[in-house]
Design an enzyme around this catalytic site. Structure first.
Site, PDB file in Angstrom:
ATOM      1  N   CYS A 275      -5.885  -9.130   1.802  1.00 11.81           N
ATOM      2  CA  CYS A 275      -7.033  -8.334   2.234  1.00 11.81           C
ATOM      3  C   CYS A 275      -8.237  -9.163   2.662  1.00 11.81           C
ATOM      4  O   CYS A 275      -8.650  -9.102   3.822  1.00 11.81           O
ATOM      5  CB  CYS A 275      -7.449  -7.370   1.114  1.00 11.81           C
ATOM      6  SG  CYS A 275      -6.226  -6.094   0.761  1.00 11.81           S
TER       7      CYS A 275
ATOM      8  N   GLY B 289      -7.816 -15.511  -1.667  1.00 15.38           N
ATOM      9  CA  GLY B 289      -6.644 -15.433  -0.810  1.00 15.38           C
ATOM     10  C   GLY B 289      -6.150 -14.001  -0.783  1.00 15.38           C
ATOM     11  O   GLY B 289      -6.919 -13.066  -0.979  1.00 15.38           O
TER      12      GLY B 289
ATOM     13  N   GLU C  38      -7.550   2.222   1.811  1.00 14.54           N
ATOM     14  CA  GLU C  38      -7.146   1.961   0.427  1.00 14.54           C
ATOM     15  C   GLU C  38      -8.081   0.933  -0.204  1.00 14.54           C
ATOM     16  O   GLU C  38      -8.605   0.053   0.464  1.00 14.54           O
ATOM     17  CB  GLU C  38      -5.700   1.482   0.360  1.00 14.54           C
ATOM     18  CG  GLU C  38      -5.362   0.265   1.210  1.00 14.54           C
ATOM     19  CD  GLU C  38      -5.627  -1.044   0.502  1.00 14.54           C
ATOM     20  OE1 GLU C  38      -5.803  -1.026  -0.732  1.00 14.54           O
ATOM     21  OE2 GLU C  38      -5.651  -2.083   1.189  1.00 14.54           O
TER      22      GLU C  38
ATOM     23  N   ARG D 153       0.287 -14.753   0.107  1.00 16.12           N
ATOM     24  CA  ARG D 153      -0.457 -14.747   1.367  1.00 16.12           C
ATOM     25  C   ARG D 153      -1.831 -15.394   1.193  1.00 16.12           C
ATOM     26  O   ARG D 153      -2.617 -14.974   0.360  1.00 16.12           O
ATOM     27  CB  ARG D 153      -0.591 -13.313   1.892  1.00 16.12           C
ATOM     28  CG  ARG D 153       0.699 -12.770   2.467  1.00 16.12           C
ATOM     29  CD  ARG D 153       0.610 -11.316   2.844  1.00 16.12           C
ATOM     30  NE  ARG D 153       0.590 -10.443   1.670  1.00 16.12           N
ATOM     31  CZ  ARG D 153       0.624  -9.109   1.729  1.00 16.12           C
ATOM     32  NH1 ARG D 153       0.678  -8.506   2.903  1.00 16.12           N
ATOM     33  NH2 ARG D 153       0.612  -8.396   0.623  1.00 16.12           N
TER      34      ARG D 153
ATOM     35  N   LYS E 255      14.999  -3.072   2.751  1.00 19.12           N
ATOM     36  CA  LYS E 255      13.993  -2.644   1.779  1.00 19.12           C
ATOM     37  C   LYS E 255      14.303  -1.244   1.252  1.00 19.12           C
ATOM     38  O   LYS E 255      14.209  -0.984   0.045  1.00 19.12           O
ATOM     39  CB  LYS E 255      12.605  -2.668   2.431  1.00 19.12           C
ATOM     40  CG  LYS E 255      11.462  -2.438   1.471  1.00 19.12           C
ATOM     41  CD  LYS E 255      10.121  -2.431   2.193  1.00 19.12           C
ATOM     42  CE  LYS E 255       9.768  -3.802   2.702  1.00 19.12           C
ATOM     43  NZ  LYS E 255       8.390  -3.826   3.286  1.00 19.12           N
TER      44      LYS E 255
ATOM     45  N   LEU F  18      -7.078  -0.760  -3.327  1.00 18.14           N
ATOM     46  CA  LEU F  18      -6.215  -1.159  -4.429  1.00 18.14           C
ATOM     47  C   LEU F  18      -6.370  -2.643  -4.707  1.00 18.14           C
ATOM     48  O   LEU F  18      -6.312  -3.464  -3.791  1.00 18.14           O
ATOM     49  CB  LEU F  18      -4.749  -0.866  -4.094  1.00 18.14           C
ATOM     50  CG  LEU F  18      -4.399   0.578  -3.715  1.00 18.14           C
ATOM     51  CD1 LEU F  18      -2.926   0.657  -3.324  1.00 18.14           C
ATOM     52  CD2 LEU F  18      -4.697   1.524  -4.869  1.00 18.14           C
TER      53      LEU F  18
ATOM     54  N   VAL G 185       0.828  -1.210   0.000  1.00 16.97           N
ATOM     55  CA  VAL G 185       0.000   0.000   0.000  1.00 16.97           C
ATOM     56  C   VAL G 185       0.856   1.251   0.000  1.00 16.97           C
ATOM     57  O   VAL G 185       0.647   2.183  -0.788  1.00 16.97           O
ATOM     58  CB  VAL G 185      -0.958  -0.010   1.209  1.00 16.97           C
ATOM     59  CG1 VAL G 185      -1.706   1.323   1.320  1.00 16.97           C
ATOM     60  CG2 VAL G 185      -1.954  -1.157   1.092  1.00 16.97           C
TER      61      VAL G 185
ATOM     62  N   THR H 151      -1.158  -4.565   9.442  1.00 17.12           N
ATOM     63  CA  THR H 151      -2.023  -4.880  10.584  1.00 17.12           C
ATOM     64  C   THR H 151      -2.362  -6.372  10.512  1.00 17.12           C
ATOM     65  O   THR H 151      -3.498  -6.742  10.225  1.00 17.12           O
ATOM     66  CB  THR H 151      -3.314  -4.037  10.568  1.00 17.12           C
ATOM     67  OG1 THR H 151      -3.971  -4.206   9.290  1.00 17.12           O
ATOM     68  CG2 THR H 151      -3.007  -2.576  10.775  1.00 17.12           C
TER      69      THR H 151
END
Length: 435
Positions: free
Chosen positions: A261, A258, A149, A329, A35, A151, A11, A86
């Site tokens: 989100c 999956g 968001e 994920r 990163k 997206l 995000v 989160t």
């Protein structure tokens, strides 16, 4: 405007690059030194079509910077977006430690007014906690706003630059004005900025994802019934989708949803309901249907072979939870591979971009290999399973596939192939809710 984005994950990176593209000066910060070093070398840590070009262009033009110095980011920014993870806790509720930790960091480095915008997906009441956390650690004035968001992985750059709507939860005129300035260039075609109270904004994100997940699980349950009564779920989908009250989006049967989100947000909304004494019975069913759907292809193959999966070699096309992403994920492929290996089958898996992430998540357990290409995966296979509908899988040369395979079983987990055509070629075709 000078904008800070804390968190350079999926995000935060898309947000930062998109805001820089619209002319803002953006600093993206993260505590992950590796990163940030990668980003400063010109790489990006995720696969997302169009994102590399967006980042490269705005870095070159000086509008997009990356740093581990969050204090400097805070001091140089008027609007600061919190875009950290989160993750779900054991009870399904969202873990807010990172969000509140960032709020505390912002408070300690403020030297005047700031608008702190929570972009992370958070349960209702989180912005209140962020406000309390900042107020405990700074005497400076500030506002807190919610800006969830929306997206879609695989199409995130388009969603950022041409959003269908922007949702903002605010409680002061100053916050509303600043967010209007940030986003005004994104809505010139007339799509709305929807200003509302903060709690409603926080709830909108969860409710939206929960509704989409519900449609997917509903169609998967209809597909299961179609299998039993001889109906074709694709025909049912077209008949349903022609009704404007229903529409044709998110009505495709498959192997389950999956990603980062839907699974997390459904769990979090169920947990929020439990906290407030409101059982979310529909969403509990949505989650249960989805978990069972991930085992569908293994169950179908096991039934087709009369329970004799041991020693069967399966080619798996697709590892990522959806096309155009490398995100593993909650990917259905994880459950499918585990189920096959537990029953004594071996697996050769191929994905155009997600193989490295799959290696990190799954490893290389006995019986699993990663193929360099689709045809290499099917070599010597008794069965082929389509799990992710990447473009290169939509019209493969099934003549070559047939030559490479040992067996003739094809399981179409996304209903993208013609069963009649495959049967003409001598394959045994199994799909999801199709006769």
């Amino acid at each position: 405007m000078n904008v800070g984005v804390i968190g350079t994950g999926y995000v935060g990176l898309v947000l930062g690059a998109g805001l820089a593209e619209s002319g803002n000066t953006v600093i993206c910060g993260d505590v992950d030194e590796g990163k940030i070093a990668l980003l400063n070398r010109g790489g990006i840590p995720i696969y997302e079509p169009g994102l590399q070009d967006l980042v490269d262009r705005n870095r070159a033009q000086g509008r997009l910077q990356f740093t581990t110095d969050l204090g400097d980011l805070v001091r140089r920014s008027t609007v600061i977006f919190i875009a950290v993870g989160t993750p779900p806790q054991e009870d399904g509720s969202a873990d807010l430690r990172h969000v509140l930790g960032v709020a505390r960091q912002i408070a300690g480095d403020m030297d005047g007014y700031r608008l702190v915008v929570v972009k992370s997906t958070v349960p209702v009441g989180t912005c209140r906690k962020v406000r309390e956390e900042i107020a405990r650690h700074t005497p400076h004035p500030f506002d807190v706003a919610s800006n969830p968001e929306f997206l879609k992985e695989g199409d995130a750059v388009h969603d950022m630059m041409k959003p269908d709507r922007i949702v903002c939860g605010v409680d002061t005129d100053r916050a509303r004005q600043l967010l209007s300035e940030v986003y005004e260039t994104f809505v010139r075609t007339g799509n709305p900025i929807l200003f509302m109270d903060i709690q409603s904004s926080e709830m909108t994100k969860y409710a939206s994802n929960a509704m989409l997940a519900t449609r997917i699980s509903f169609m998967n349950e209809i597909a299961a019934l179609c299998d039993q009564v001889g109906a074709d779920v694709d025909a049912v989908r077209r008949g349903m989708g022609a009704d404007p009250r229903i529409g044709n989006k998110f009505l495709f049967a498959g192997v389950g949803y999956g990603g980062s989100c839907f699974p997390k947000d459904v769990k979090a909304l169920i947990a929020t309901g439990q906290d407030h004494g409101v059982p979310m019975r529909i969403l509990e069913a949505v989650e249960a249907v989805n978990e069972r759907q991930k085992t569908l292809l293994v169950r179908k193959l096991d039934e087709h072979l009369g329970g004799r999966l041991a020693g069967i070699h399966v080619a798996l096309w697709g590892l990522a939870f959806k096309p155009n992403t490398d995100d593993m994920r909650e990917a259905p492929a994880l459950v499918i591979i585990q189920g096959l290996l537990e029953r004594g089958a071996t697996v050769a898996a191929y994905d155009p971009v997600a193989t490295e992430n799959a290696r990190k998540v799954i490893g290389i357990p006995p019986g699993l290999t990663y193929a360099p290409g689709a045809l290499e995966a099917v070599a010597g296979a008794d069965a082929l399973m389509l799990v992710t509908e990447w473009g290169e899988f939509r019209q493969p040369d099934f003549g070559l596939v047939r030559e490479r395979m040992r067996g003739r079983i094809v399981l179409d987990g996304r209903n993208i192939w013609s069963g009649a055509r495959l049967r003409e070629l001598g394959f045994e075709y199994l799909a999801v809710g199709r006769p």
